[in-house]
Scaffold this motif. Structure first.
Motif, PDB file in Angstrom:
ATOM      1  N   GLY A  24     -24.443   4.068 -13.841  1.00 12.67           N
ATOM      2  CA  GLY A  24     -24.774   3.276 -12.670  1.00 12.67           C
ATOM      3  C   GLY A  24     -23.524   2.950 -11.879  1.00 12.67           C
ATOM      4  N   TRP A  25     -23.572   1.811 -11.179  1.00 12.12           N
ATOM      5  CA  TRP A  25     -22.457   1.384 -10.344  1.00 12.12           C
ATOM      6  C   TRP A  25     -22.214  -0.100 -10.539  1.00 12.12           C
ATOM      7  CZ3 TRP A  25     -26.381   4.562  -9.045  1.00 12.12           C
ATOM      8  CH2 TRP A  25     -26.051   5.844  -8.568  1.00 12.12           C
ATOM      9  N   LEU A  26     -20.975  -0.464 -10.703  1.00 11.72           N
ATOM     10  CA  LEU A  26     -20.577  -1.865 -10.669  1.00 11.72           C
ATOM     11  C   LEU A  26     -20.330  -2.228  -9.207  1.00 11.72           C
ATOM     12  CD1 LEU A  26     -19.789  -4.439 -12.281  1.00 11.72           C
ATOM     13  CD2 LEU A  26     -17.422  -3.601 -12.176  1.00 11.72           C
ATOM     14  N   VAL A  27     -21.077  -3.188  -8.698  1.00 13.85           N
ATOM     15  CA  VAL A  27     -20.914  -3.651  -7.318  1.00 13.85           C
ATOM     16  C   VAL A  27     -20.026  -4.888  -7.332  1.00 13.85           C
ATOM     17  CG1 VAL A  27     -22.102  -4.477  -5.253  1.00 13.85           C
ATOM     18  CG2 VAL A  27     -23.190  -2.754  -6.707  1.00 13.85           C
ATOM     19  N   GLN A  28     -18.983  -4.865  -6.531  1.00 14.65           N
ATOM     20  CA  GLN A  28     -18.044  -5.983  -6.463  1.00 14.65           C
ATOM     21  C   GLN A  28     -18.008  -6.540  -5.042  1.00 14.65           C
ATOM     22  OE1 GLN A  28     -14.245  -5.033  -8.643  1.00 14.65           O
ATOM     23  NE2 GLN A  28     -15.219  -3.013  -8.765  1.00 14.65           N
ATOM     24  N   ALA A  29     -18.169  -7.855  -4.937  1.00 14.49           N
ATOM     25  CA  ALA A  29     -18.079  -8.555  -3.647  1.00 14.49           C
ATOM     26  C   ALA A  29     -16.819  -9.412  -3.668  1.00 14.49           C
ATOM     27  CB  ALA A  29     -19.312  -9.413  -3.424  1.00 14.49           C
ATOM     28  N   HIS A  30     -15.809  -9.028  -2.872  1.00 12.70           N
ATOM     29  CA  HIS A  30     -14.500  -9.695  -2.864  1.00 12.70           C
ATOM     30  C   HIS A  30     -14.365 -10.615  -1.659  1.00 12.70           C
ATOM     31  CE1 HIS A  30     -12.469  -7.310  -6.061  1.00 12.70           C
ATOM     32  NE2 HIS A  30     -13.315  -6.377  -5.691  1.00 12.70           N
ATOM     33  N   TRP A  31     -13.806 -11.778  -1.901  1.00 13.22           N
ATOM     34  CA  TRP A  31     -13.385 -12.671  -0.831  1.00 13.22           C
ATOM     35  C   TRP A  31     -12.095 -13.339  -1.276  1.00 13.22           C
ATOM     36  CZ3 TRP A  31     -13.471 -13.763   4.042  1.00 13.22           C
ATOM     37  CH2 TRP A  31     -13.065 -14.998   4.498  1.00 13.22           C
ATOM     38  N   GLN A  32     -11.017 -13.026  -0.582  1.00 15.95           N
ATOM     39  CA  GLN A  32      -9.689 -13.512  -0.956  1.00 15.95           C
ATOM     40  C   GLN A  32      -9.415 -13.132  -2.411  1.00 15.95           C
ATOM     41  OE1 GLN A  32      -9.599 -17.647   0.276  1.00 15.95           O
ATOM     42  NE2 GLN A  32      -9.555 -17.107   2.428  1.00 15.95           N
ATOM     43  N   ASP A  33      -9.176 -14.103  -3.291  1.00 18.46           N
ATOM     44  CA  ASP A  33      -8.858 -13.758  -4.682  1.00 18.46           C
ATOM     45  C   ASP A  33     -10.047 -13.960  -5.613  1.00 18.46           C
ATOM     46  OD1 ASP A  33      -8.941 -16.496  -4.510  1.00 18.46           O
ATOM     47  OD2 ASP A  33      -7.136 -16.847  -5.701  1.00 18.46           O
ATOM     48  N   CYS A  34     -11.248 -14.041  -5.044  1.00 18.97           N
ATOM     49  CA  CYS A  34     -12.450 -14.264  -5.844  1.00 18.97           C
ATOM     50  C   CYS A  34     -13.344 -13.030  -5.776  1.00 18.97           C
ATOM     51  CB  CYS A  34     -13.203 -15.490  -5.332  1.00 18.97           C
ATOM     52  SG  CYS A  34     -14.542 -16.046  -6.434  1.00 18.97           S
ATOM     53  N   GLY A  81     -17.340 -11.438  -7.059  1.00 16.60           N
ATOM     54  CA  GLY A  81     -18.636 -11.517  -7.709  1.00 16.60           C
ATOM     55  C   GLY A  81     -19.088 -10.118  -8.101  1.00 16.60           C
ATOM     56  N   TYR A  82     -19.936 -10.028  -9.139  1.00 18.25           N
ATOM     57  CA  TYR A  82     -20.302  -8.733  -9.704  1.00 18.25           C
ATOM     58  C   TYR A  82     -21.814  -8.551  -9.794  1.00 18.25           C
ATOM     59  CZ  TYR A  82     -15.415  -8.834 -11.256  1.00 18.25           C
ATOM     60  OH  TYR A  82     -14.046  -8.915 -11.295  1.00 18.25           O
ATOM     61  N   GLY A  83     -22.234  -7.334  -9.524  1.00 18.34           N
ATOM     62  CA  GLY A  83     -23.616  -6.929  -9.735  1.00 18.34           C
ATOM     63  C   GLY A  83     -23.646  -5.565 -10.389  1.00 18.34           C
ATOM     64  N   ASP A  84     -24.707  -5.280 -11.129  1.00 16.51           N
ATOM     65  CA  ASP A  84     -24.816  -4.017 -11.855  1.00 16.51           C
ATOM     66  C   ASP A  84     -26.048  -3.264 -11.380  1.00 16.51           C
ATOM     67  OD1 ASP A  84     -24.657  -1.945 -13.620  1.00 16.51           O
ATOM     68  OD2 ASP A  84     -25.109  -3.110 -15.406  1.00 16.51           O
ATOM     69  N   CYS A  85     -25.830  -2.064 -10.855  1.00 12.31           N
ATOM     70  CA  CYS A  85     -26.929  -1.187 -10.458  1.00 12.31           C
ATOM     71  C   CYS A  85     -27.058  -0.100 -11.513  1.00 12.31           C
ATOM     72  CB  CYS A  85     -26.676  -0.577  -9.078  1.00 12.31           C
ATOM     73  SG  CYS A  85     -27.946   0.608  -8.562  1.00 12.31           S
ATOM     74  N   ALA A  86     -28.060  -0.231 -12.384  1.00 12.63           N
ATOM     75  CA  ALA A  86     -28.272   0.727 -13.473  1.00 12.63           C
ATOM     76  C   ALA A  86     -29.719   1.194 -13.433  1.00 12.63           C
ATOM     77  CB  ALA A  86     -27.954   0.085 -14.824  1.00 12.63           C
ATOM     78  N   PRO A  87     -30.054   2.131 -12.544  1.00 11.77           N
ATOM     79  CA  PRO A  87     -31.449   2.560 -12.382  1.00 11.77           C
ATOM     80  C   PRO A  87     -32.047   3.100 -13.684  1.00 11.77           C
ATOM     81  CG  PRO A  87     -30.082   3.413 -10.601  1.00 11.77           C
ATOM     82  CD  PRO A  87     -29.153   2.859 -11.631  1.00 11.77           C
ATOM     83  N   LEU A  88     -33.309   2.800 -13.881  1.00 14.55           N
ATOM     84  CA  LEU A  88     -34.055   3.291 -15.042  1.00 14.55           C
ATOM     85  C   LEU A  88     -35.493   3.513 -14.572  1.00 14.55           C
ATOM     86  CD1 LEU A  88     -33.459   3.806 -18.092  1.00 14.55           C
ATOM     87  CD2 LEU A  88     -34.501   1.581 -18.547  1.00 14.55           C
ATOM     88  N   PRO A  89     -35.768   4.693 -13.994  1.00 12.39           N
ATOM     89  CA  PRO A  89     -37.065   4.931 -13.354  1.00 12.39           C
ATOM     90  C   PRO A  89     -38.270   4.652 -14.243  1.00 12.39           C
ATOM     91  CG  PRO A  89     -35.524   6.666 -12.777  1.00 12.39           C
ATOM     92  CD  PRO A  89     -34.847   5.837 -13.820  1.00 12.39           C
ATOM     93  N   GLU A  90     -38.158   4.976 -15.540  1.00 10.77           N
ATOM     94  CA  GLU A  90     -39.296   4.755 -16.417  1.00 10.77           C
ATOM     95  C   GLU A  90     -39.612   3.273 -16.602  1.00 10.77           C
ATOM     96  OE1 GLU A  90     -35.851   5.979 -19.274  1.00 10.77           O
ATOM     97  OE2 GLU A  90     -36.505   6.382 -17.215  1.00 10.77           O
ATOM     98  N   ALA A  91     -38.641   2.411 -16.273  1.00  6.45           N
ATOM     99  CA  ALA A  91     -38.859   0.965 -16.357  1.00  6.45           C
ATOM    100  C   ALA A  91     -39.349   0.382 -15.038  1.00  6.45           C
ATOM    101  CB  ALA A  91     -37.576   0.254 -16.794  1.00  6.45           C
TER     102      ALA A  91
END
Length: 371
Positions: A30-40, A42-52
């Protein structure tokens, strides 16, 4: 505030193949999504699983790349508003990852845990606020019941799990029933089995299994998604006949949005943010379901630690005391960072701002090799 979004593709091998009614999986990508602002960050995980119930990896990749192009100069508030308007999404795993990264960033900047941030706009917010050492009960994920080795079963009991989840519907029903009965005979009095069929059985087979399990019904926690070809009327009859809860999981997206919990035929909902399309719509559905008297649990897509952390925060926000399906980190041979700590069958959430995820592993590249 206009965050900078980054995508990091990953491929994480599994320690052993994950077997379900949909076949074998040997890795999660999948993909690790990172949202950056200055030195901070946030993280999100996109791990598709079609059967789910998610989109394909190709669809997720297209959605993520298009989002980065079209919303490069958008504020957090604008992006979250756009994502909310697009529920139900044809790309729920990608949208959930984007939303989670933005919400995680906002929570960290505000000094709130992600769970506190999620419930902050609700009437129950003060009661739901995280307390130091918050514990969430979770179930052990043991894989296919027909393949279960005694050592894995014994380790789960020794680790303090009180609900043990096994996959069914992957071997002949007679063999699986025999394995279930043998496991129940070994269970301590306070431990129960959770069965997940992934819609593998016919209506007739499900009915026969429920009857066969009746003598040991007190040892069964729940049966998830027993059959694919059944109407809601037939599912309601099954639930009335069943001596334990039946649950809807991967079939939920096909029911459209918004869902009306009052019309759902089974007692329990299994919610995955990557299937529903985000943390906020998942929490909204959970609240409505609970108000309608339904049970709710949050479960993993066997994603990376980034996904587990945010799902654990969502589980805390729901207030559900049932065992959530978030003990999947040990199926991964490599990860993107430390997974939540599990002790005595419970997942422990810290009180630090955000989801709690720390990105420490830069070695899980596209081919899963170490750098």
């Amino acid at each position: 505030m206009t965050p900078r979004l980054l995508l990091t593709p990953y491929r994480l091998p599994l320690c052993v193949p994950w077997r379900s009614a949909h076949g074998l999986r040997r890795e999660r990508e999948g993909w690790l999504v990172q949202a950056h602002w200055q030195d901070c960050c946030g993280y999100g995980d996109c791990a598709p699983l079609p059967e789910a119930g998610t989109e394909t990896s190709i669809a997720a990749a297209k959605r993520l790349s298009t989002w980065l192009r079209d919303h490069d100069q958008s504020t957090v508030e604008t992006q979250l508003a756009v994502l909310e308007r697009q529920i139900p999404s044809p790309t729920p795993a990608a949208d959930a990852a984007l939303e989670t990264a933005l919400l995680d960033l906002s929570a960290r900047l505000c000094g709130l845990t992600l769970s506190e941030s999620l419930v902050s706009g609700q009437r129950e917010a003060q009661d739901q606020a995280l307390k130091p050492g918050l514990e969430i009960q979770i179930n052990a994920a043991l894989g296919a019941v027909a393949d279960l080795q005694p050592e894995r079963f014994d380790r789960a009991l020794a680790a303090g799990f009180r609900v043990l989840k096994v996959k069914v519907g992957v071997a002949p029903i007679e063999r699986e029933l025999e394995a279930i009965q043998a496991l129940c005979a070994r269970l301590p009095a306070d431990v129960r089995l959770l069965l997940d069929a992934n819609r593998a059985w016919s209506l007739a087979t499900t009915g026969k299994l429920l009857e066969a399990l009746r003598p040991i019904a007190s040892r069964i926690e729940c049966l998830e998604e027993p059959c694919a070809e059944a109407t809601d009327i037939q599912l309601r009859v099954l639930q009335m006949q069943a001596p334990f809860a039946l649950a809807l999981d991967e079939s939920l997206p096909a029911r459209g949005w918004p869902l009306d919990p009052e019309q759902l035929p089974l007692r329990r909902l299994v919610l995955k943010p990557g299937v529903i399309g985000g943390l906020r719509p998942s929490l909204s559905l959970a609240r409505c379901a609970q108000a309608a008297g339904l049970e709710v649990v949050i479960t993993s897509l066997i994603e990376s630690a980034a996904g587990l952390w945010s799902s654990a925060q969502l589980a805390a926000a729901t207030g559900s005391t049932l065992a959530h399906g978030l003990a999947t980190a040990d199926w991964l041979a490599a990860d993107l960072g430390p997974a939540p700590v599990i002790q005595a069958g419970c997942l422990h959430l810290p009180t630090c701002p955000g989801s709690g995820f720390v990105h420490t592993d830069t070695s899980a590249n596209r081919d899963g090799s170490r750098r």
